[in-house]
Enzyme design. Structure first.
Site, short mmCIF file in Angstrom:
data_model
loop_
_atom_site.label_atom_id
_atom_site.label_comp_id
_atom_site.label_asym_id
_atom_site.label_seq_id
_atom_site.Cartn_x
_atom_site.Cartn_y
_atom_site.Cartn_z
N GLY A 21 0.78 -1.24 0.00
CA GLY A 21 0.00 0.00 0.00
C GLY A 21 0.81 1.28 0.00
O GLY A 21 0.34 2.31 0.46
N MET A 98 -3.48 -6.89 -7.37
CA MET A 98 -3.04 -8.05 -8.13
C MET A 98 -4.20 -8.94 -8.55
O MET A 98 -4.30 -10.10 -8.15
CB MET A 98 -2.04 -8.86 -7.30
CG MET A 98 -0.75 -8.11 -7.05
SD MET A 98 -0.12 -7.48 -8.63
CE MET A 98 1.51 -7.00 -8.18
N ILE A 100 -6.92 -9.29 -12.13
CA ILE A 100 -7.40 -8.72 -13.39
C ILE A 100 -8.90 -8.45 -13.24
O ILE A 100 -9.65 -9.34 -12.85
CB ILE A 100 -7.16 -9.70 -14.56
CG1 ILE A 100 -5.69 -10.14 -14.62
CG2 ILE A 100 -7.61 -9.07 -15.88
CD1 ILE A 100 -4.71 -9.12 -15.08
N HIS A 117 1.82 1.75 -13.21
CA HIS A 117 2.64 0.60 -13.63
C HIS A 117 4.11 1.01 -13.63
O HIS A 117 4.45 2.07 -14.15
CB HIS A 117 2.21 0.15 -15.04
CG HIS A 117 2.95 -1.06 -15.52
ND1 HIS A 117 2.73 -2.31 -15.01
CD2 HIS A 117 3.94 -1.20 -16.44
CE1 HIS A 117 3.54 -3.19 -15.61
NE2 HIS A 117 4.28 -2.53 -16.48
N GLU A 150 -9.65 -3.26 -21.01
CA GLU A 150 -9.72 -4.72 -20.80
C GLU A 150 -8.40 -5.43 -21.07
O GLU A 150 -8.25 -6.60 -20.76
CB GLU A 150 -10.86 -5.35 -21.62
CG GLU A 150 -10.72 -5.29 -23.11
CD GLU A 150 -11.20 -3.95 -23.68
OE1 GLU A 150 -11.27 -3.83 -24.92
OE2 GLU A 150 -11.50 -3.02 -22.89
N GLU A 180 9.91 5.76 -5.98
CA GLU A 180 9.96 7.17 -5.55
C GLU A 180 9.22 8.06 -6.54
O GLU A 180 8.49 8.96 -6.15
CB GLU A 180 11.43 7.64 -5.45
CG GLU A 180 12.14 7.14 -4.21
CD GLU A 180 13.63 7.48 -4.24
OE1 GLU A 180 14.02 8.41 -4.99
OE2 GLU A 180 14.40 6.81 -3.52
#
Length: 202
Positions: A21, A98, A100, A117, A150, A180
Site C-alpha cells: 500500500g 493483483m 485482473i 505501472h 480490458e 519514488e
C-alpha cells in the site's frame, strides 16, 4: 462564498490494493490537502493479510476486505460494486492490485479507473517489468499512470516519468528508484483526472 464552496467539491475515490500500500499511502496523503480535488472514503483489498490494511487504518480510512480465498472474481466485483455505490464512489485507483478486472467491470467504470505501472509504457507491460528492463539492458525505464481497459497495462496514458537505469542497478535498486517517482506522479494523475471529472460535472 459561492466560489469558496465550489473549491471544496471533491471526487470520491476508492483504492483497490493487494499489498503493502505504498502508492495508496501517497494518494491518501495527497488527499489530506483541503484543496486536493479528490477524497478517499474507502479502500478495498482482495488480500486479508495485505500490509496496506493497517496503513489505511492508521489514516482512519475504512477498509473493506474481500479476500481472494473466499471471493472469486465475479463475487469480488459484485461486492465491490455495492461498496462503491454505498460510498458514492466516482473513481477507482488501482495501487498494487493483483487481480485482473473483468471486461464487464472495466466497461461499467470506463475512464474512471486508473492504474500505476512501474515501467515506461508501452514498454515492459505485465509482471516483473523491472526485471524485464534489467534483462534487456535498457538505458531507461520509468513509471506510467494510465486508464484501465480490458487489456493489461494498455489504456490511455495520463502521466509518465522516466527513470535512468544505472550500470550497477539490480531489480531491487531500480524498483526503489521507480517507486519514488510513482509516489510523485500518482497523486498528480489523480488530481488531473479528478479536476477533469469536476469540469464535466459543472
Amino acid at each position: 462564498w459561492g466560489t469558496l464552496h465550489n473549491n471544496l467539491k471533491k471526487i470520491n475515490t476508492a483504492i483497490f490494493f493487494s499489498g503493502r500500500g505504498s502508492n495508496m499511502e501517497s494518494l491518501i496523503k495527497a488527499t489530506k490537502n483541503q484543496n486536493f480535488p479528490a477524497s478517499i472514503p474507502v479502500v478495498i483489498t482482495n488480500n486479508k493479510s495485505a500490509p496496506g490494511i493497517q496503513l489505511a487504518k492508521n489514516h482512519f480510512i475504512p477498509v473493506e476486505i474481500l479476500d481472494k480465498n473466499k471471493f472469486n472474481r465475479s463475487e469480488f466485483e459484485s461486492n465491490s460494486q455495492k461498496i462503491l455505490l454505498d460510498y458514492k464512489i466516482e473513481m477507482i485507483c488501482l495501487a498494487g492490485f493483483m487481480q485482473i478486472l473483468s471486461k464487464k467491470f472495466v466497461y461499467s467504470w470506463q475512464n474512471r479507473i486508473i492504474n500505476i505501472h512501474p515501467s515506461y509504457l508501452p514498454k515492459n507491460k505485465g509482471l516483473y517489468p523491472q526485471k524485464q528492463v534489467i534483462d534487456e539492458k535498457a538505458s531507461y525505464t520509468g513509471c506510467s499512470v494510465h486508464f484501465v481497459n480490458e487489456k493489461i497495462d494498455d489504456g490511455k496514458i495520463i502521466l509518465q516519468e522516466k527513470v535512468k537505469v544505472m550500470h550497477n542497478d539490480n531489480v531491487q535498486t531500480l524498483s526503489d528508484r521507480i517507486l519514488e517517482k510513482e509516489h510523485i506522479i500518482y497523486p498528480r494523475a489523480l488530481k488531473k483526472i479528478a479536476l477533469e471529472i469536476l469540469e464535466i460535472k459543472n
